[in-house]
Motif scaffolding. Structure first.
Motif, PDB file in Angstrom:
ATOM      1  N   ALA A  25       0.826  -1.209   0.000  1.00 43.99           N
ATOM      2  CA  ALA A  25       0.000   0.000   0.000  1.00 43.99           C
ATOM      3  C   ALA A  25       0.860   1.258   0.000  1.00 43.99           C
ATOM      4  N   ILE A 192      -4.537  -3.464  11.751  1.00 43.61           N
ATOM      5  CA  ILE A 192      -4.766  -3.117  10.349  1.00 43.61           C
ATOM      6  C   ILE A 192      -5.159  -4.393   9.603  1.00 43.61           C
ATOM      7  N   LEU A 193      -6.139  -4.285   8.729  1.00 39.47           N
ATOM      8  CA  LEU A 193      -6.679  -5.449   8.042  1.00 39.47           C
ATOM      9  C   LEU A 193      -5.748  -5.878   6.906  1.00 39.47           C
ATOM     10  N   THR A 194      -4.731  -6.642   7.271  1.00 41.39           N
ATOM     11  CA  THR A 194      -3.805  -7.244   6.303  1.00 41.39           C
ATOM     12  C   THR A 194      -3.905  -8.756   6.432  1.00 41.39           C
ATOM     13  N   GLU A 198      -5.784 -11.757   9.179  1.00 47.08           N
ATOM     14  CA  GLU A 198      -6.935 -12.487   8.636  1.00 47.08           C
ATOM     15  C   GLU A 198      -7.447 -13.555   9.590  1.00 47.08           C
ATOM     16  N   THR A 218     -13.494   0.312  14.733  1.00 43.23           N
ATOM     17  CA  THR A 218     -13.226  -0.259  13.421  1.00 43.23           C
ATOM     18  C   THR A 218     -11.784  -0.714  13.343  1.00 43.23           C
ATOM     19  N   GLU A 221      -7.251   0.143   7.699  1.00 42.73           N
ATOM     20  CA  GLU A 221      -6.936  -0.383   6.374  1.00 42.73           C
ATOM     21  C   GLU A 221      -5.495  -0.021   6.019  1.00 42.73           C
ATOM     22  N   PRO A 222      -4.837  -0.833   5.159  1.00 36.22           N
ATOM     23  CA  PRO A 222      -3.465  -0.504   4.773  1.00 36.22           C
ATOM     24  C   PRO A 222      -3.318   0.915   4.230  1.00 36.22           C
ATOM     25  N   GLU A 223      -4.334   1.408   3.551  1.00 38.43           N
ATOM     26  CA  GLU A 223      -4.256   2.760   2.994  1.00 38.43           C
ATOM     27  C   GLU A 223      -4.172   3.836   4.081  1.00 38.43           C
ATOM     28  N   ASP A 224      -4.662   3.526   5.290  1.00 43.06           N
ATOM     29  CA  ASP A 224      -4.524   4.476   6.399  1.00 43.06           C
ATOM     30  C   ASP A 224      -3.050   4.680   6.738  1.00 43.06           C
TER      31      ASP A 224
END
Length: 263
Positions: A25, A192-194, A198, A218, A221-224
């Protein structure tokens, strides 16, 4: 325009652990902002996929499949950047990690391995990169990816948390030594959802616990993290050095307890 401050047109970045997750990302964010990237990880197929996405954004990617547990391999990425792109401006030390383990099961060797993987290898790349950044670009930026567990007390994180805490303070110390021409900052992500998360996020009960115990309710996300990295390396972040950004949803305590019994 304020958005122009987030451009890094014509710069060259090295990003470790860039085959997936945060590293991928970050590399894509840098490419979107105008940089060429050297991306390194162990799995070539993953790197090739990231490289294709970089090139679709109109930038160049140089793939280096390498085991970054080797300090010499990490250091070699700086040379690879200059050989491929004739300059180096940015380094992101993203690769790292250590498996959770109860304190009394964490051997001195395991602690040493965690320190080497998370701190010593980052230092190896920084040492190799700094002279080349100064020679080819005149100055630049380094970002170290630490972790919220480097500051939050949680059971089973003696090796990982200690290593990440060390990397955070290494960041401050390096910033003092390398100012004013090279800025050094860090990012301490929360959950972070990587792919690494999972196994947790795929369990409804565990995901609910993660979200409930995070003040923003929440998972990140990697983009954060990529956005934070772009801010730090771009002119938008030019007045920061020696700082650790904490995109963690507001954590003040760990948001997932590892169920270890009391002694």
């Amino acid at each position: 325009m304020i958005l122009d401050r987030f451009r890094i047109d014509g710069q060259v970045a090295v990003v470790t652990g860039a085959g997936r997750g945060l590293g991928a990302a970050i590399a894509l964010a840098f490419a979107e902002a105008g940089a060429d990237v050297v991306i390194a990880a162990r799995t070539k197929d993953q790197l090739d996929e990231v490289a294709e996405r970089v090139e679709a954004l109109g930038r160049r990617a140089h793939v280096v499949p390498v085991d970054l547990r080797d300090p010499e391999a990490a250091a070699g990425l700086a040379v690879a950047a200059v050989e491929e792109f004739d300059r180096l401006d940015i380094v992101v030390n993203n690769v790292g990690g250590a498996m959770p383990s109860p304190l009394l099961d964490t051997t001195p060797a395991a602690l040493s391995e965690a320190f080497a993987f998370n701190v010593a290898n980052a230092h190896a790349l920084v040492r190799a990169a700094v002279p080349l950044i100064l020679e080819t670009a005149g100055g630049g930026s380094i970002v170290n990816i630490t972790s919220a567990m480097g500051r939050l007390p949680g059971r089973a994180f003696a090796a990982y948390g200690t290593a990440k805490a060390a990397l955070a303070h290494y960041t401050r110390l390096a910033a003092a030594d390398l100012s004013p021409r090279i800025r050094v900052n860090g990012i301490a992500p929360g959950a972070i959802l990587t792919s690494a998360l999972e196994v947790v996020a795929g369990n409804d009960a565990m995901r609910t616990e993660l979200e409930t115990k995070t003040p923003l309710h929440t998972i990140g996300e990697p983009e954060d993290i990529a956005a934070a990295a772009l801010y730090l390396v771009s002119p938008a972040g030019k007045y920061l050095t020696g700082k650790i950004l904490e995109p963690d949803g507001g954590l003040i305590v760990p948001n997932l307890a590892i169920p270890l019994p009391d002694l």
